[in-house]
Scaffold this motif. Structure first.
Motif, short mmCIF file in Angstrom:
data_model
loop_
_atom_site.label_atom_id
_atom_site.label_comp_id
_atom_site.label_asym_id
_atom_site.label_seq_id
_atom_site.Cartn_x
_atom_site.Cartn_y
_atom_site.Cartn_z
N ARG A 1 -42.67 -30.11 25.71
CA ARG A 1 -42.94 -30.51 24.46
C ARG A 1 -42.16 -31.32 23.73
NH1 ARG A 1 -43.81 -25.07 20.81
NH2 ARG A 1 -45.28 -24.99 22.54
N GLN A 2 -40.72 -31.25 23.87
CA GLN A 2 -39.85 -32.08 23.13
C GLN A 2 -39.89 -33.37 23.76
OE1 GLN A 2 -38.32 -31.56 20.24
NE2 GLN A 2 -39.43 -29.99 20.41
N SER A 3 -40.07 -33.62 25.28
CA SER A 3 -40.32 -34.74 25.81
C SER A 3 -41.42 -35.48 25.54
CB SER A 3 -40.05 -34.59 27.50
OG SER A 3 -39.26 -33.92 27.95
N ILE A 4 -42.72 -34.84 25.29
CA ILE A 4 -43.79 -35.47 24.86
C ILE A 4 -43.87 -35.95 23.55
CG2 ILE A 4 -46.34 -35.27 24.42
CD1 ILE A 4 -46.37 -33.50 27.01
N GLY B 1 -37.71 -23.91 13.98
CA GLY B 1 -37.21 -25.12 13.68
C GLY B 1 -36.17 -25.66 14.92
N GLU B 2 -35.50 -24.63 15.31
CA GLU B 2 -34.51 -24.85 16.64
C GLU B 2 -35.29 -25.13 17.71
OE1 GLU B 2 -31.45 -24.96 16.77
OE2 GLU B 2 -30.98 -24.60 14.59
N ASN B 3 -36.37 -24.26 17.85
CA ASN B 3 -37.24 -24.69 19.23
C ASN B 3 -37.97 -25.80 19.21
OD1 ASN B 3 -36.56 -21.87 19.79
ND2 ASN B 3 -38.50 -21.07 19.19
N ALA B 4 -38.38 -26.36 17.98
CA ALA B 4 -38.93 -27.55 17.88
C ALA B 4 -38.22 -28.62 17.54
CB ALA B 4 -40.11 -27.29 16.63
N ASN B 5 -36.87 -28.54 17.75
CA ASN B 5 -36.10 -29.63 17.27
C ASN B 5 -36.47 -30.22 15.90
OD1 ASN B 5 -33.83 -31.25 17.66
ND2 ASN B 5 -34.89 -32.89 18.65
N ASP B 6 -36.75 -29.51 14.83
CA ASP B 6 -37.10 -29.99 13.74
C ASP B 6 -36.51 -28.83 12.61
OD1 ASP B 6 -38.39 -30.78 11.34
OD2 ASP B 6 -40.40 -30.37 12.11
N PRO C 1 -42.26 -31.66 8.43
CA PRO C 1 -42.17 -30.74 9.45
C PRO C 1 -43.18 -30.20 10.15
CG PRO C 1 -42.34 -29.42 7.35
CD PRO C 1 -42.92 -30.93 7.16
N VAL C 2 -44.24 -31.08 10.98
CA VAL C 2 -45.45 -30.53 11.56
C VAL C 2 -45.08 -29.87 12.77
CG1 VAL C 2 -47.24 -31.52 13.05
CG2 VAL C 2 -46.69 -32.60 10.62
N ALA C 3 -44.01 -30.54 13.51
CA ALA C 3 -43.75 -29.59 14.60
C ALA C 3 -43.17 -28.20 14.41
CB ALA C 3 -42.53 -30.36 15.52
N LEU C 4 -42.13 -28.04 13.42
CA LEU C 4 -41.89 -26.92 13.09
C LEU C 4 -42.89 -25.81 12.76
CD1 LEU C 4 -39.70 -24.72 11.50
CD2 LEU C 4 -39.78 -26.26 9.59
N LEU C 5 -43.79 -26.32 12.02
CA LEU C 5 -44.84 -25.48 11.39
C LEU C 5 -45.83 -25.12 12.58
CD1 LEU C 5 -45.32 -26.69 8.14
CD2 LEU C 5 -44.36 -24.39 8.65
#
Length: 505
Positions: free
Chosen positions: A128-131, A410-415, A485-489
Motif C-alpha cells: 500500500r505504501q509503495s503504491i 495514521g501509523e499504519n498509513a504513514n499519515d 488525511p485520505v490515507a489515514l481515514l
C-alpha cells in the motif's frame, strides 16, 4: 494512469526495462541484489567497492549492461541502515527510485524492494505504501496550464512488485486493488483542493460530488440548498455565506455497504472554498493559499471515492458544509450573535473563525444518523501549524478509544496524527457575556479551544476532530494539496469494516 501488478520470480530472470534492487549502508546487498551479483559474477560488488553506491537512504545508481540477467538495466537504491529500515524509509527509497526512472524513458519496471523484511510491517502495508508513494511522487496538477509541463517522452506506466512467496499472490492482488483505490481517492482530494476559488465554488463542488455517482453506482448524493438549510435552522453555517454571492451548499454522500440498520460512521469535512477572513480580513500575503481552506471537504470526498471503489462492507456518510467567506455589506460582523441548528447561541468575535461555524451545524445534523462515530476534518487553526508544524495532523476527541484508533491508523498509513488534550478547563476561554459561547477563545491553546467549541455540538455521540491546517497543503516550490488525511481515514474505515465482518462470524 499507472498500472500496478504483483508476481513472484527470480531477479535474474525478470524481462524488464529496469530491475530495482536495494543496497543497505556499508554496501550490504539485499537478497535480490545478492542474487543479481552472483549471476553477474560480482558486477554489483565491483560497483559498490568503487564507491559509486554506499547505501545511504534515497541514493540511486542506474547500471547498464549487467551481464547474465534478462533486465535491460538495474537500478540500485540506497536503504540506509538495515536495522533501522521502517515504512518511512521504504517510502523515501521508493520515491527516489521512481524519480530516477521517470525521466529516463523507462515506461515499466520490476521492483524487488517489496521482498525486503521491513521492521513491524505487513505485506499489506508495504504494498500500500509503495503504491501510494509512487502515485504521489508522479502527481502533477497542470490541467489549467495552456502549455502542459513537458514530461518524459516515455513516462513510467507500469510497476510490478515481486513477492518472495508465491502463496501470497492472491492476497497481494487484493492489496494492490485497495491501494489503487486509496491513491485514486488521494488524487480526487488533490485535484479538488488545487483548483482556484473562481473555478471551485460550493456549487461546482456539489456538482462534482453528484457526478461521482455515475462512476460509483452504490454512492448516493443529496445536496441541501440554502432554503433547505434555512428550514433546518442552520443559521451558523448560513451566516458565514452572507457576504458572498456564491450560494452555500450542504453535500450529503452515503455509502451503505452494510445492513440498513447498522449505524454509520459519519465524516464531516470543512468546505470553505475561499476564505478571505470576512470582515476580519486576512493579511494580503499568502491569501491565495486560502483556496485550500476546503482541504477537509476535498479529503472527505476523496475518502468516499476510495470507500466506494473498494465497495467496503460498511455504512459511511459524508457531510460537506461548503461556503465562501467574503466581506460585503451583508457579511457577518464581529459582535453578531447567531443561533445554531442545535439552539445554542454564538457570539462572533472574529469572522475569520468561520470554519467552526459551518462545522457546528453539520455536526448537529450528523446526530440524526445515530452514528457509531463522527470524525470531522478541517483546516481549522493556524495555531495547529505553530504547535505541530507540517508533519502530523492534530487529533482531539471526546473518546480516547476513538483517538487511539485514528493514531494507529495514521501509523499504519504513514499519515500520522498527534493527540492534543480536550480538558474541560479550556471551555472557560469560550465564555461570552452575550451568548452561550464565543466563537474564539483567545491566542492561547487556539487549536484546543476550537475543538472545545465543536465539542459542545457532539455530546450525543463518539467524536474526533482532525485539524489538518498544517498538513493539507505544502508551500514553497512544492506548493499544492497533499490529499491528507485520505490515507489515514481509508485505513481507519477498512479496519472498522474488517472488525464488523469478524464480529458477524
Amino acid at each position: 494512469m499507472l498500472e500496478f501488478s504483483v508476481k513472484s520470480g527470480a531477479p535474474e530472470k525478470q524481462r524488464t526495462a529496469c530491475l530495482i534492487v536495494g543496497v543497505f549502508e556499508s554496501r550490504r546487498l539485499t537478497p535480490a541484489a545478492e542474487t543479481i551479483d552472483r549471476a553477474s559474477e560480482g558486477f554489483l560488488t565491483a560497483v559498490t567497492r568503487r564507491g559509486d553506491m554506499d547505501g545511504e537512504i534515497g541514493d540511486t545508481l542506474l547500471l547498464h549492461g549487467v551481464p547474465n540477467i534478462q533486465a535491460d538495466r538495474v537500478l540500485l537504491v540506497g536503504l540506509g541502515k538495515e536495522r533501522e529500515l521502517d515504512i518511512r524509509g521504504l517510502v523515501k527509497a521508493t520515491r527516489a527510485a521512481v524519480e530516477a526512472l521517470h525521466h529516463r524513458g523507462t515506461s515499466e519496471c520490476v521492483s524487488h524492494l517489496t521482498e525486503i523484511d521491513i521492521r513491524g510491517c505487513s505485506l499489506e502495508q508495504v504494498l500500500r505504501q509503495s503504491i501510494v508513494s509512487i502515485e504521489d511522487t508522479l502527481y502533477r496538477f497542470d490541467e489549467l496550464k495552456t502549455d502542459k509541463e513537458l514530461g518524459p517522452r516515455r513516462p513510467l506506466r507500469k510497476v510490478t512488485f515481486i513477492l518472495s512467496n508465491r502463496k501470497d499472490l492472491m492476497e497481494a492482488e487484493r492489496h494492490v486493488r485497495e491501494a489503487t483505490a486509496i491513491s485514486n481517492g488521494v488524487r480526487v482530494a488533490k485535484n479538488l483542493a488545487n483548483r482556484p476559488g473562481n473555478l471551485l465554488t460550493p456549487t461546482t463542488m456539489a456538482d462534482y460530488a453528484r457526478k461521482m455517482t455515475e462512476t460509483h453506482v452504490d454512492l448516493q448524493v443529496e445536496v441541501l440548498d440554502q432554503s433547505r438549510m434555512e428550514a433546518l435552522g442552520m443559521n451558523a453555517l448560513l451566516s458565514v455565506a452572507k457576504g458572498s454571492s456564491e450560494p452555500p451548499k450542504m453535500i450529503v454522500m452515503e455509502h451503505m455497504g452494510a445492513d440498513a440498520d447498522t449505524p454509520p460512521i459519519v465524516l464531516v469535512g470543512k468546505g470553505v472554498t475561499f476564505d478571505s477572513g470576512g470582515i476580519s480580513l486576512k493579511p494580503g500575503p499568502d491569501m491565495d493559499q486560502m483556496k485550500f481552506d476546503m482541504g477537509g471537504a476535498a479529503a472527505t470526498i476523496g475518502v468516499m471515492s476510495a470507500v466506494a471503489e473498494m465497495q467496503l462492507p460498511i455504512n459511511v456518510v459524508a457531510l460537506v458544509p461548503t461556503v465562501e467567506n467574503m466581506p460585503d455589506g451583508n457579511a457577518l460582523k464581529p459582535g453578531d450573535v447567531i443561533r445554531s441548528m442545535s439552539g445554542q447561541t454564538i457570539e462572533v468575535l472574529n469572522t475569520d473563525a468561520e470554519g467552526r461555524l459551518i462545522l457546528c451545524d453539520a455536526l448537529t445534523y450528523a446526530g440524526r444518523y445515530k452514528p457509531q462515530a463522527v470524525i470531522d476534518l478541517a483546516t481549522l487553526t493556524g495555531a495547529c501549524l505553530i504547535a505541530l508544524g507540517r508533519v502530523p495532523s492534530a487529533v482531539l476527541s471526546n473518546k480516547d478509544a476513538l483517538a487511539n484508533e485514528l493514531i494507529q491508523a495514521g501509523e499504519n498509513a504513514n499519515d500520522r496524527v498527534w493527540q492534543l488534550p480536550l480538558w474541560d478547563e479550556y471551555q472557560d476561554q469560550l465564555k461570552s457575556n452575550f451568548a452561550d459561547m464565543a466563537n474564539i477563545g483567545g491566542r492561547e491553546g487556539g487549536t484546543i479551544t476550537a475543538a472545545a467549541f465543536l465539542s459542545r455540538f457532539t455530546r450525543e455521540y463518539d467524536w474526533a476532530h482532525l485539524d489538518i491546517a498544517g498538513t493539507a497543503w505544502k508551500v514553497g516550490d512544492a506548493k499544492g494539496a497533499t490529499g491528507r488525511p485520505v490515507a489515514l481515514l481509508a485505513e481507519f474505515l477498512m479496519k472498522r469494516a474488517e472488525q464488523a465482518s469478524v464480529g458477524k462470524k
